[in-house]
Design an enzyme around this catalytic site. Sequence first.
Site, mmCIF file in Angstrom:
data_model
loop_
_atom_site.group_PDB
_atom_site.id
_atom_site.type_symbol
_atom_site.label_atom_id
_atom_site.label_comp_id
_atom_site.label_asym_id
_atom_site.label_seq_id
_atom_site.Cartn_x
_atom_site.Cartn_y
_atom_site.Cartn_z
ATOM 1 N N TYR A 65 0.849 -1.189 0.000
ATOM 2 C CA TYR A 65 0.000 0.000 0.000
ATOM 3 C C TYR A 65 0.886 1.240 0.000
ATOM 4 O O TYR A 65 1.786 1.366 0.834
ATOM 5 C CB TYR A 65 -0.902 0.010 1.244
ATOM 6 C CG TYR A 65 -1.812 1.208 1.343
ATOM 7 C CD1 TYR A 65 -2.923 1.328 0.513
ATOM 8 C CD2 TYR A 65 -1.576 2.206 2.280
ATOM 9 C CE1 TYR A 65 -3.771 2.416 0.606
ATOM 10 C CE2 TYR A 65 -2.430 3.305 2.390
ATOM 11 C CZ TYR A 65 -3.520 3.402 1.551
ATOM 12 O OH TYR A 65 -4.357 4.486 1.642
ATOM 13 N N LYS B 257 5.244 9.461 8.903
ATOM 14 C CA LYS B 257 5.012 8.938 10.246
ATOM 15 C C LYS B 257 6.017 9.439 11.275
ATOM 16 O O LYS B 257 5.857 10.521 11.833
ATOM 17 C CB LYS B 257 4.939 7.401 10.211
ATOM 18 C CG LYS B 257 3.747 6.892 9.382
ATOM 19 C CD LYS B 257 3.535 5.420 9.516
ATOM 20 C CE LYS B 257 2.404 4.923 8.618
ATOM 21 N NZ LYS B 257 1.061 5.330 9.040
ATOM 22 N N ASP C 79 9.382 2.763 -0.423
ATOM 23 C CA ASP C 79 8.363 3.402 0.408
ATOM 24 C C ASP C 79 8.676 3.034 1.856
ATOM 25 O O ASP C 79 8.302 1.963 2.341
ATOM 26 C CB ASP C 79 6.971 2.915 0.001
ATOM 27 C CG ASP C 79 5.860 3.530 0.847
ATOM 28 O OD1 ASP C 79 6.166 4.167 1.873
ATOM 29 O OD2 ASP C 79 4.680 3.357 0.482
#
Length: 430
Positions: A144, A267, A239
């Site tokens: 994702y 994050k 990623d």
Amino acid sequence: MKTDLSASLFEKARQVIPGGVNSPVRACKSVGCDPLFVRKAKGAVVVDVDGNEFIDFVGSWGPMILGHAHPEVIEAIEKTAVDGTSFGAPTPLEVELAEMVCDSVPSLEKVRFVNSGTEATMSAVRLARGYTGRNVVVKFDGCYHGHADSFLVKAGSGVITLGIPGSPGVPEDIVKNTLSIPYNNVEVLEETLRDEKLDIACVIVEPVAGNMGVVVPEMAFLKKLRELTAELGIVLIFDEVITGFRLALGGAQERFGIMPDLTCLGKIIGGGLPVGAYGGKREIMDQIAPDGPVYQAGTLSGNPLAMAAGLAMLKVVRREGFYRELEEKSDWFAGELAGIAAGAAVPTTLNRIGSMMTCFFTPDPVTDFESAMKADSEMYGRHFRQMLAGGVWLAPSQFEAAFISGAHERSHLEKALEVTEWSFKKLAEQ
């Protein structure tokens, strides 16, 4: 466990917010219950609006590596906020954080801040296309990379949690330029990348998959991925929105010793505030406007509050022994957890790397999207509800990661193991 206020808030939320939530997995549909609304959190504990306390293994889906409301992070936010919250202009904080990020992540020579992981990945892909003059993006089944149109082909996270096979609203003309192939499959990887007709601009990958549950890469897979992309002039994008500053100071690329061309972050680098970033080789990053022709912009990019929080967060994780202690704690917990599962005769497979892990309810190894889909989501839902009743907060989806933070003390972990043992025994009896 009382949930009166949460139930009332959820009912109100559904009248004004689609599904009652601002991100789909939070609705808890796949685990068979309604969401609890959080009032506050401190360290490794969250408290809902009804006053129920839970040991937290979600960590805001990864950013809270120090735990919630770390005093140094809160102090940095407070000191910055009194001077203003947004200027739409450069600030010293973004330069300082950029220097720290580039100094920490091995492959980064330049970095640009954005506001989310989705912004980071979509910007990195646009940059790769502009740099190569090619169109096609290769991703991997179950990985994702945010909700941009190009990435919703066989995506992970909430897409598989809710059983959505892509998404309406994504034009076929965009999807045709995205190929999704199996994770950890060297043969298909080489066959795809060597197909000259595909006009491949970039490959984007979670170096450790964290959005179909935690799936650790085979080293042969990552090495071949780096070799092929370098040979064929394809931009390799890691990623590391989840793994960056989680698996090591330099993320997965430091841990595995494999350097991508571009890296996406988020994050942890925002200290719990909204943030994203992408960076990499100087010659590629210099193609971004205003230096180059590839356009990307954002009013709140480099927001001073996020920069201050990120700086405070990274200063703590850079201290001597932080990652060693986190690794030792996580290793002990995972070993105890695996022992409990085996003793209770519950069919599980535990995947872990560093301080992130997933307990899949399947006896078979989980190495890719197909094997992850064999996990018993209904059993996970029962386990989730039982753990919640025992005061332990897990991700409301079989296909997400559990995170351990620096704030998890031995007492928190022992309590979580006690509740897990009780839950597994109930599962074995059902």
